[in-house]
Write an enzyme that holds these catalytic residues in place. Structure first.
Site, PDB file in Angstrom:
ATOM      1  N   ALA A  78       0.837  -1.201   0.000  1.00 34.12           N
ATOM      2  CA  ALA A  78       0.000   0.000   0.000  1.00 34.12           C
ATOM      3  C   ALA A  78       0.865   1.241   0.000  1.00 34.12           C
ATOM      4  CB  ALA A  78      -0.921  -0.001   1.221  1.00 34.12           C
ATOM      5  N   ASP A  79       0.269   2.331  -0.453  1.00 32.12           N
ATOM      6  CA  ASP A  79       0.934   3.624  -0.409  1.00 32.12           C
ATOM      7  C   ASP A  79      -0.126   4.690  -0.173  1.00 32.12           C
ATOM      8  OD1 ASP A  79       3.673   5.011  -1.084  1.00 32.12           O
ATOM      9  OD2 ASP A  79       2.119   6.224  -2.034  1.00 32.12           O
TER      10      ASP A  79
END
Length: 202
Positions: A78-79
């Protein structure tokens, strides 16, 4: 069948050092392992819009994972970015930059976007979730107190919504609260459940 039961014969791997993401996954009752830390060059093409960057970087982080996935393994990456007037506010380099970021966010609406990639040996799916956040006008002493006492240098936009600044400074949110923490857990739960049904049954 509950998602936690679908994962009984599988290995969910979270490739993130974020304690908030770990807490959110654990809060759903999902068993998972933490990936060993590895290097990722977080660069993106200039022609991407700011809102497209998190999903792109989530896929970059997934592709950079150094181990070959085995059957039954699922990798999560994730970012999260904070957008102010379509400008990305990343993690502050130092205390002064953190103060500057919070001063810019003060009294304004900004947008938090998290991109999530889910990958197994057969497929990768990616999605993004957006939340809008409104800060009241913060005083200089409030900003300095928060930065001095909570050291938000590891957080995009220089703040954690689950910390003091969120309690006293955020007046309104449209969208997922947990997305602002760093992982849109409800959307992840639904997408992961579907991902297993689509690619990992039988």
């Amino acid at each position: 069948m509950l998602l936690k039961d679908k994962l009984n014969d599988k290995r969910l791997i979270l490739a993130s050092r974020s304690p908030r993401r770990r807490d959110l996954l654990a809060g759903c009752g999902l068993k998972f392992d933490i990936a060993d830390q590895y290097e990722v060059e977080e660069v993106f093409p200039d022609d991407l819009t700011a809102a497209e960057v998190p999903a792109y970087l989530a896929k970059v982080k997934s592709a950079a994972y150094p181990a070959r996935l085995a059957p039954g393994e699922i990798l999560l990456t994730a970012d999260t970015v904070v957008l102010l007037d379509n400008e990305i506010l990343g993690k502050p380099a130092d205390k002064q930059e953190a103060i500057s970021m919070l001063s810019r966010l003060s009294g304004c609406r900004h947008t938090v976007v998290t991109g999530v990639a889910i990958r197994c040996t057969k497929a990768m799916e990616c999605f993004s979730v957006k939340s809008d956040v409104w800060f009241r006008r913060l005083r200089d002493d409030e900003i300095e107190y928060y930065v001095d006492n909570f050291l938000p240098l590891d957080k995009a936009g220089a703040y954690g919504i689950q910390e003091w600044i969120g309690y006293v400074g955020i007046g309104r949110i449209e969208g997922s609260f947990y997305n602002v923490m760093g992982l849109p857990i409800q959307s992840l739960y639904v997408n992961l459940d579907k991902f297993i049904d689509d690619y990992m049954r039988g």
